[in-house]
Design an enzyme around this catalytic site. Sequence first.
Site, PDB file in Angstrom:
ATOM      1  N   ARG A 123      49.605   5.145  24.919  1.00 32.20           N
ATOM      2  CA  ARG A 123      48.655   4.131  24.476  1.00 32.20           C
ATOM      3  C   ARG A 123      48.198   4.462  23.054  1.00 32.20           C
ATOM      4  O   ARG A 123      48.455   5.547  22.547  1.00 32.20           O
ATOM      5  CB  ARG A 123      47.457   4.055  25.414  1.00 32.20           C
ATOM      6  CG  ARG A 123      46.620   5.333  25.478  1.00 32.20           C
ATOM      7  CD  ARG A 123      45.410   5.141  26.374  1.00 32.20           C
ATOM      8  NE  ARG A 123      44.519   6.301  26.319  1.00 32.20           N
ATOM      9  CZ  ARG A 123      43.305   6.333  26.866  1.00 32.20           C
ATOM     10  NH1 ARG A 123      42.851   5.289  27.520  1.00 32.20           N
ATOM     11  NH2 ARG A 123      42.551   7.407  26.771  1.00 32.20           N
ATOM     12  N   GLU A 162      37.919   2.902  23.044  1.00 36.84           N
ATOM     13  CA  GLU A 162      37.924   4.303  22.606  1.00 36.84           C
ATOM     14  C   GLU A 162      38.653   4.455  21.262  1.00 36.84           C
ATOM     15  O   GLU A 162      39.603   5.233  21.127  1.00 36.84           O
ATOM     16  CB  GLU A 162      38.542   5.208  23.670  1.00 36.84           C
ATOM     17  CG  GLU A 162      37.718   5.285  24.934  1.00 36.84           C
ATOM     18  CD  GLU A 162      38.243   6.303  25.949  1.00 36.84           C
ATOM     19  OE1 GLU A 162      37.450   6.755  26.798  1.00 36.84           O
ATOM     20  OE2 GLU A 162      39.444   6.635  25.894  1.00 36.84           O
ATOM     21  N   GLU A 319      31.949   4.457  30.483  1.00 38.08           N
ATOM     22  CA  GLU A 319      32.871   5.161  31.369  1.00 38.08           C
ATOM     23  C   GLU A 319      32.346   6.553  31.685  1.00 38.08           C
ATOM     24  O   GLU A 319      31.840   7.242  30.803  1.00 38.08           O
ATOM     25  CB  GLU A 319      34.254   5.351  30.720  1.00 38.08           C
ATOM     26  CG  GLU A 319      35.123   4.142  30.581  1.00 38.08           C
ATOM     27  CD  GLU A 319      36.483   4.511  30.014  1.00 38.08           C
ATOM     28  OE1 GLU A 319      36.911   5.690  30.173  1.00 38.08           O
ATOM     29  OE2 GLU A 319      37.122   3.641  29.400  1.00 38.08           O
ATOM     30  N   TRP A 327      43.394  14.682  33.482  1.00 38.24           N
ATOM     31  CA  TRP A 327      43.945  15.192  32.226  1.00 38.24           C
ATOM     32  C   TRP A 327      43.540  16.624  31.914  1.00 38.24           C
ATOM     33  O   TRP A 327      43.840  17.117  30.831  1.00 38.24           O
ATOM     34  CB  TRP A 327      43.543  14.267  31.068  1.00 38.24           C
ATOM     35  CG  TRP A 327      42.110  13.815  31.111  1.00 38.24           C
ATOM     36  CD1 TRP A 327      41.637  12.645  31.653  1.00 38.24           C
ATOM     37  CD2 TRP A 327      40.958  14.498  30.601  1.00 38.24           C
ATOM     38  NE1 TRP A 327      40.266  12.564  31.521  1.00 38.24           N
ATOM     39  CE2 TRP A 327      39.830  13.694  30.876  1.00 38.24           C
ATOM     40  CE3 TRP A 327      40.780  15.717  29.940  1.00 38.24           C
ATOM     41  CZ2 TRP A 327      38.531  14.064  30.516  1.00 38.24           C
ATOM     42  CZ3 TRP A 327      39.489  16.085  29.577  1.00 38.24           C
ATOM     43  CH2 TRP A 327      38.387  15.261  29.867  1.00 38.24           C
ATOM     44  N   GLU A 367      47.297   7.579  34.981  1.00 33.56           N
ATOM     45  CA  GLU A 367      45.952   7.898  35.465  1.00 33.56           C
ATOM     46  C   GLU A 367      45.796   7.652  36.966  1.00 33.56           C
ATOM     47  O   GLU A 367      44.678   7.473  37.445  1.00 33.56           O
ATOM     48  CB  GLU A 367      44.911   7.098  34.669  1.00 33.56           C
ATOM     49  CG  GLU A 367      44.860   7.528  33.214  1.00 33.56           C
ATOM     50  CD  GLU A 367      43.802   6.791  32.403  1.00 33.56           C
ATOM     51  OE1 GLU A 367      42.913   7.465  31.838  1.00 33.56           O
ATOM     52  OE2 GLU A 367      43.862   5.561  32.325  1.00 33.56           O
ATOM     53  N   LYS A 368      46.877   7.700  37.704  1.00 35.25           N
ATOM     54  CA  LYS A 368      46.779   7.419  39.135  1.00 35.25           C
ATOM     55  C   LYS A 368      45.998   8.483  39.896  1.00 35.25           C
ATOM     56  O   LYS A 368      45.498   8.216  40.987  1.00 35.25           O
ATOM     57  CB  LYS A 368      48.168   7.230  39.748  1.00 35.25           C
ATOM     58  CG  LYS A 368      49.105   8.416  39.662  1.00 35.25           C
ATOM     59  CD  LYS A 368      50.462   8.072  40.282  1.00 35.25           C
ATOM     60  CE  LYS A 368      51.483   9.188  40.113  1.00 35.25           C
ATOM     61  NZ  LYS A 368      51.915   9.324  38.697  1.00 35.25           N
ATOM     62  N   HIS A 370      43.306   9.894  38.566  1.00 33.65           N
ATOM     63  CA  HIS A 370      41.935   9.829  38.058  1.00 33.65           C
ATOM     64  C   HIS A 370      41.093   9.081  39.083  1.00 33.65           C
ATOM     65  O   HIS A 370      41.461   8.011  39.552  1.00 33.65           O
ATOM     66  CB  HIS A 370      41.938   9.085  36.714  1.00 33.65           C
ATOM     67  CG  HIS A 370      40.652   9.170  35.952  1.00 33.65           C
ATOM     68  ND1 HIS A 370      39.459   8.659  36.428  1.00 33.65           N
ATOM     69  CD2 HIS A 370      40.371   9.705  34.741  1.00 33.65           C
ATOM     70  CE1 HIS A 370      38.505   8.867  35.531  1.00 33.65           C
ATOM     71  NE2 HIS A 370      39.033   9.507  34.509  1.00 33.65           N
TER      72      HIS A 370
END
Length: 681
Positions: A123, A162, A319, A327, A367-368, A370
């Site tokens: 990203r 971000e 967030e 991470w 991010e599964k 997270h």
Amino acid sequence: MISTLLSRQQRGPDGAPAPRLLFGADYNPEQWPREVWEEDVRLMREAGVNVVSLAIFSWARIQPGPDAWDFAWLDEVMDLLHENGVGVDLATATASPPPWLTTAHPEILPVTDRGETLWPGARQHWRPTSPVFREHALRLVREMATRYAGHPALVAWHVNNELGCHNVYDYSDDAARAFRDWLRARYGTLDALNHAWGTAFWSQRYSDWEQLLPPRLAASHPNPTQQLDFKRFSSDALKDHLRAERAVLREVTPGVPVTTNFMVMPGTKGMNYADWAGEVDFVANDHYVVPSPQDRDELSFSANLTSGIAGGRPWFLMEHSTSAVNWQPVNLAKRPGELARDSLTHVAHGADAVCFFQWRQSAAGAEKYHSAMVPHAGADSDLFRAVTALGDTLKTLAPVAGSEREPAGVGILFDWESWWASEQDSHPTSLLDYHQEALDWYSALLALGIRADVVTTGTDLSRHRVLIAPVLHLVPAELAKDLTRYAEQGGHLVTTYFSGVVDENDHVWLGGYPGALRDLLGIRVEEFGPLPAGRTVALDDAGTGGLWTDHITVTAPETEVLARYRTGTYAGHPAVTRRPTGSGSAAYVSTRLGADGLASLLPRLLEPAGVVSELPAEVRGSVEATVRRGPGGRFLFLVNRTDEAVTVPGLAGEVLVGGTDADGAVALAPRDVAVLRTPTG
């Protein structure tokens, strides 16, 4: 501003917006089949969710090709959320360009200082200064704004996402051209730039603007002022992108507030958020706990700093995590009570919104693992039950909405440019950690039960009886005058090693350290005494210093020596000093004492200002106290910093959250938070 975001969804009997705290998450319905959406809104109602951030990473879905648009799914989601009383903080969807754009225009991809291209597949693969990216991004923003300008679910705009998290420093040819333009605007002439950059050193004098480049990989240490200016420029380039998207949104939807999510947390130092704050209608922040011995102190510190950036006004926690992230080297789940304690600590420091990444835990993608409000285990889980309980607590705390932080007697000055400059290469030590030093002072104050505000340069310093400025390395002449005036007019300044050393051009203030603050402090240092890793020195007050020492000579007869070195090269010489000046004072701490050492020293530094803890002696260090004040009352937040039950006696007020024991004292379970309300006069 934040307390009225949901005015379309809920009003009081008099028709005015009803105060409420916002609660929600990033929502990514495009990851799920249509039938899941109905369950999502049902569970949102159950949990008390009233706002979501939508379409953050949806560019490829919204615009599947250069001239193709697909809004049907987003229209349906917007309608569904509105029907269920959920407001939308709608993202402009520009955070990650789609594959068709990077394939057609690979020139938008960022370049490292080594000349390596950062390719798609993750990203934020875009250059902040790319005119091609800007053109396509603003076209998308205009399409989004035009389509949803009148939608009743829309409560705010979320620019990009971000900004700078992964692309703050780009060294491409686009960046080089934009950097030259920025330098022309800053300096006006090459002579002024050559002076500022000290280019007489190493034969670096520039004779044409086209010769100027970003600090790309070099044979040795790049010019330090060039590095500092590139950091300034890079923050400004992202700020300029924020402004560009904001301009379109304000043109098309002038009544809808605009924000973007900052990342006030350790390691995220490339964006000068104090400088960005004036560009948004309300400050929003993302924060994630990084496990360490001071992790909860750091959470409080970052929330406090976010409040300082917001000028003490309410802000939006865009967030944080319900439990583990994905991470870190080892991703620890939060223990019982930590979800609520973390969330309410942010509220204590001014957040009027508590939101998470994300609503439903992803089944695929990076991010599964997270955590989310709805975990892989589903709604029948302890985590979702904790989320729902937090939603109920936030409803109880509705009167807090709109209240501001009550100023504390102590301020900790946090300065982005000193952060940048103090940690550059070719310095006396590479071990200096600006953020850690500031956090140590904050942790020490927490250990003493003393409230403090984390503030930024440019704010009203006189609001605090004591101002702590750790490692204030970069001090322009005007700031030196402001600090001198502050002390002479009754404030008590405390600063540390490696402070006052350079001006805004990273040029050393000559005549001896601490340079710009030398006369105010009444001391002089001829040479720094950094310490190798692991080496310490003892002070005669039983404290232990590390990282740094100074050979201090007292130059003003009124300067007091509060502590001396007992061991080390400078044994017998001053280690901590204080000079009375006017009706205030200026103190200097020449070594890193750590949080424990500072907690021992601080009472002596605070004594002239009369600053003491407002908490009962038996709970100081165990409980953090924070105060918000507004039309609804004065709200005292008590956060249990420990894993043990704590009882806080002698407090008056209505207990909104938490409980009391048989004697009426506030009873805090491990990792618990209580909130008391008293009327405001």
